[in-house]
Motif scaffolding. Structure first.
Motif, PDB file in Angstrom:
ATOM      1  N   MET A  40      36.115  51.145  38.016  1.00  0.00           N
ATOM      2  CA  MET A  40      36.997  50.038  38.192  1.00  0.00           C
ATOM      3  C   MET A  40      38.000  50.465  36.917  1.00  0.00           C
ATOM      4  SD  MET A  40      37.478  46.604  35.377  1.00  0.00           S
ATOM      5  CE  MET A  40      36.763  45.392  36.827  1.00  0.00           C
ATOM      6  N   THR A  41      39.688  50.734  37.703  1.00  0.00           N
ATOM      7  CA  THR A  41      40.952  51.127  37.278  1.00  0.00           C
ATOM      8  C   THR A  41      41.493  50.646  36.261  1.00  0.00           C
ATOM      9  OG1 THR A  41      42.504  51.009  39.349  1.00  0.00           O
ATOM     10  CG2 THR A  41      40.308  52.627  39.014  1.00  0.00           C
ATOM     11  N   LEU A  42      42.388  51.325  35.803  1.00  0.00           N
ATOM     12  CA  LEU A  42      43.611  50.369  34.433  1.00  0.00           C
ATOM     13  C   LEU A  42      44.643  49.770  35.271  1.00  0.00           C
ATOM     14  CD1 LEU A  42      43.634  52.980  31.525  1.00  0.00           C
ATOM     15  CD2 LEU A  42      43.031  50.694  32.105  1.00  0.00           C
ATOM     16  N   ALA A  43      44.948  50.343  36.572  1.00  0.00           N
ATOM     17  CA  ALA A  43      45.647  49.986  37.986  1.00  0.00           C
ATOM     18  C   ALA A  43      45.197  48.043  38.585  1.00  0.00           C
ATOM     19  CB  ALA A  43      45.524  51.023  38.793  1.00  0.00           C
TER      20      ALA A  43
ATOM     21  N   ILE B 175      42.689  46.765  36.650  1.00  0.00           N
ATOM     22  CA  ILE B 175      43.460  45.531  35.740  1.00  0.00           C
ATOM     23  C   ILE B 175      45.345  45.142  35.385  1.00  0.00           C
ATOM     24  CG2 ILE B 175      43.387  44.892  33.277  1.00  0.00           C
ATOM     25  CD1 ILE B 175      41.368  47.333  32.981  1.00  0.00           C
ATOM     26  N   LYS B 176      45.928  46.150  35.830  1.00  0.00           N
ATOM     27  CA  LYS B 176      47.016  45.716  35.266  1.00  0.00           C
ATOM     28  C   LYS B 176      47.395  44.013  36.906  1.00  0.00           C
ATOM     29  CE  LYS B 176      50.109  48.000  38.223  1.00  0.00           C
ATOM     30  NZ  LYS B 176      50.537  47.608  39.026  1.00  0.00           N
ATOM     31  N   ASP B 177      46.862  44.712  38.035  1.00  0.00           N
ATOM     32  CA  ASP B 177      46.790  44.298  39.174  1.00  0.00           C
ATOM     33  C   ASP B 177      46.745  42.557  39.060  1.00  0.00           C
ATOM     34  OD1 ASP B 177      48.149  45.966  40.651  1.00  0.00           O
ATOM     35  OD2 ASP B 177      46.788  46.791  41.914  1.00  0.00           O
TER      36      ASP B 177
ATOM     37  N   GLY C  95      36.024  36.226  36.476  1.00  0.00           N
ATOM     38  CA  GLY C  95      37.409  37.065  37.635  1.00  0.00           C
ATOM     39  C   GLY C  95      35.924  37.670  38.456  1.00  0.00           C
ATOM     40  N   VAL C  96      37.514  38.416  39.371  1.00  0.00           N
ATOM     41  CA  VAL C  96      36.682  39.227  40.133  1.00  0.00           C
ATOM     42  C   VAL C  96      38.369  40.508  39.754  1.00  0.00           C
ATOM     43  CG1 VAL C  96      36.287  40.604  42.441  1.00  0.00           C
ATOM     44  CG2 VAL C  96      35.462  38.068  41.921  1.00  0.00           C
ATOM     45  N   ILE C  97      38.336  41.550  39.432  1.00  0.00           N
ATOM     46  CA  ILE C  97      38.875  42.256  39.604  1.00  0.00           C
ATOM     47  C   ILE C  97      38.666  43.583  40.408  1.00  0.00           C
ATOM     48  CG2 ILE C  97      39.851  44.752  38.028  1.00  0.00           C
ATOM     49  CD1 ILE C  97      39.807  42.266  35.389  1.00  0.00           C
ATOM     50  N   GLY C  98      39.004  44.263  41.367  1.00  0.00           N
ATOM     51  CA  GLY C  98      39.370  45.190  41.766  1.00  0.00           C
ATOM     52  C   GLY C  98      38.187  45.009  43.107  1.00  0.00           C
ATOM     53  N   GLY C  99      37.568  43.801  43.222  1.00  0.00           N
ATOM     54  CA  GLY C  99      36.117  43.431  43.642  1.00  0.00           C
ATOM     55  C   GLY C  99      35.058  43.291  42.930  1.00  0.00           C
ATOM     56  N   ARG C 100      34.758  43.631  42.313  1.00  0.00           N
ATOM     57  CA  ARG C 100      34.097  43.886  41.418  1.00  0.00           C
ATOM     58  C   ARG C 100      34.305  42.017  40.708  1.00  0.00           C
ATOM     59  NH1 ARG C 100      36.802  47.622  41.965  1.00  0.00           N
ATOM     60  NH2 ARG C 100      35.583  50.101  42.148  1.00  0.00           N
ATOM     61  N   GLU C 101      32.654  42.138  39.974  1.00  0.00           N
ATOM     62  CA  GLU C 101      32.878  40.683  39.348  1.00  0.00           C
ATOM     63  C   GLU C 101      32.276  40.671  38.017  1.00  0.00           C
ATOM     64  OE1 GLU C 101      28.936  36.835  38.697  1.00  0.00           O
ATOM     65  OE2 GLU C 101      28.667  38.271  40.208  1.00  0.00           O
ATOM     66  N   VAL C 102      33.556  39.966  37.351  1.00  0.00           N
ATOM     67  CA  VAL C 102      34.074  40.307  35.629  1.00  0.00           C
ATOM     68  C   VAL C 102      32.281  39.441  35.156  1.00  0.00           C
ATOM     69  CG1 VAL C 102      34.635  39.782  34.026  1.00  0.00           C
ATOM     70  CG2 VAL C 102      36.312  40.504  36.240  1.00  0.00           C
ATOM     71  N   ILE C 103      31.904  40.230  34.678  1.00  0.00           N
ATOM     72  CA  ILE C 103      31.290  39.127  33.855  1.00  0.00           C
ATOM     73  C   ILE C 103      31.685  37.995  32.692  1.00  0.00           C
ATOM     74  CG2 ILE C 103      28.514  39.419  32.261  1.00  0.00           C
ATOM     75  CD1 ILE C 103      28.156  41.867  34.137  1.00  0.00           C
TER      76      ILE C 103
ATOM     77  N   PHE D  47      40.568  45.354  24.494  1.00  0.00           N
ATOM     78  CA  PHE D  47      39.096  44.809  25.249  1.00  0.00           C
ATOM     79  C   PHE D  47      38.494  45.813  26.150  1.00  0.00           C
ATOM     80  CE2 PHE D  47      42.657  43.655  28.139  1.00  0.00           C
ATOM     81  CZ  PHE D  47      41.500  44.239  28.979  1.00  0.00           C
ATOM     82  N   VAL D  48      37.274  44.758  26.059  1.00  0.00           N
ATOM     83  CA  VAL D  48      36.651  45.577  27.107  1.00  0.00           C
ATOM     84  C   VAL D  48      36.242  44.744  28.220  1.00  0.00           C
ATOM     85  CG1 VAL D  48      33.777  47.067  27.194  1.00  0.00           C
ATOM     86  CG2 VAL D  48      35.483  47.038  25.478  1.00  0.00           C
ATOM     87  N   VAL D  49      35.873  45.041  29.216  1.00  0.00           N
ATOM     88  CA  VAL D  49      35.688  44.356  30.570  1.00  0.00           C
ATOM     89  C   VAL D  49      34.303  44.678  31.160  1.00  0.00           C
ATOM     90  CG1 VAL D  49      36.057  43.755  33.330  1.00  0.00           C
ATOM     91  CG2 VAL D  49      37.874  44.405  31.698  1.00  0.00           C
ATOM     92  N   TYR D  50      32.935  43.586  31.332  1.00  0.00           N
ATOM     93  CA  TYR D  50      31.921  43.839  31.274  1.00  0.00           C
ATOM     94  C   TYR D  50      31.789  43.575  33.483  1.00  0.00           C
ATOM     95  CZ  TYR D  50      30.493  45.056  27.018  1.00  0.00           C
ATOM     96  OH  TYR D  50      29.679  45.441  25.767  1.00  0.00           O
TER      97      TYR D  50
END
Length: 129
Positions: free
Chosen positions: A1-4, A6-8, A88-96, A122-125
């Protein structure tokens, strides 16, 4: 996962005229910038690395929102609320979960142009793979 990424993700939830990653344009009165920050220490589960099922990405969001405190605080709270308790989903990854590091956005006062700034850490898991 990238910062970009998260921004998107945030761009789909929050209205803002200017978005940045890592560095912002000092001339913009209204902007949201995503920065890296320190996250939790890595842990290896019992059984080794093959048993890791999640990863983390730490981020800090700076909300710079005009020369009046109340609208700036409200915009920062809007960003906070779109993360706290959500998935949600960020960059195709499921956010826990989003692990918020404070109970609300942290006011940083004003910058050298008199624009109010608030920070949300924050921390995204998210699920590995």
């Amino acid at each position: 996962m990238t910062l970009a990424e998260i921004k998107d993700f945030l761009k789909t939830k929050i209205g803002c005229p200017h978005w940045y990653v890592g560095k912002r344009d000092q001339a913009q009165e209204y902007s949201i910038t995503v920065y890296p920050t320190q996250g939790p220490a890595p842990r290896i589960p019992i059984g080794g690395l093959e048993n890791v099922w999640y990863e983390t990405k730490a981020a800090s969001v700076l909300v710079r929102w005009g020369d009046s405190c109340t609208p700036a605080e409200q915009k920062a709270q809007e960003v906070y609320d779109c993360l706290f308790g959500k998935t949600g989903v960020i960059g195709g990854r499921e956010v826990i979960m989003f692990d918020m590091r404070t109970s609300e956005p942290v006011g940083m006062g004003t910058d050298d142009k008199g624009y109010y700034e608030f920070v949300i850490n924050f921390v995204v898991y998210y699920r590995k793979g």
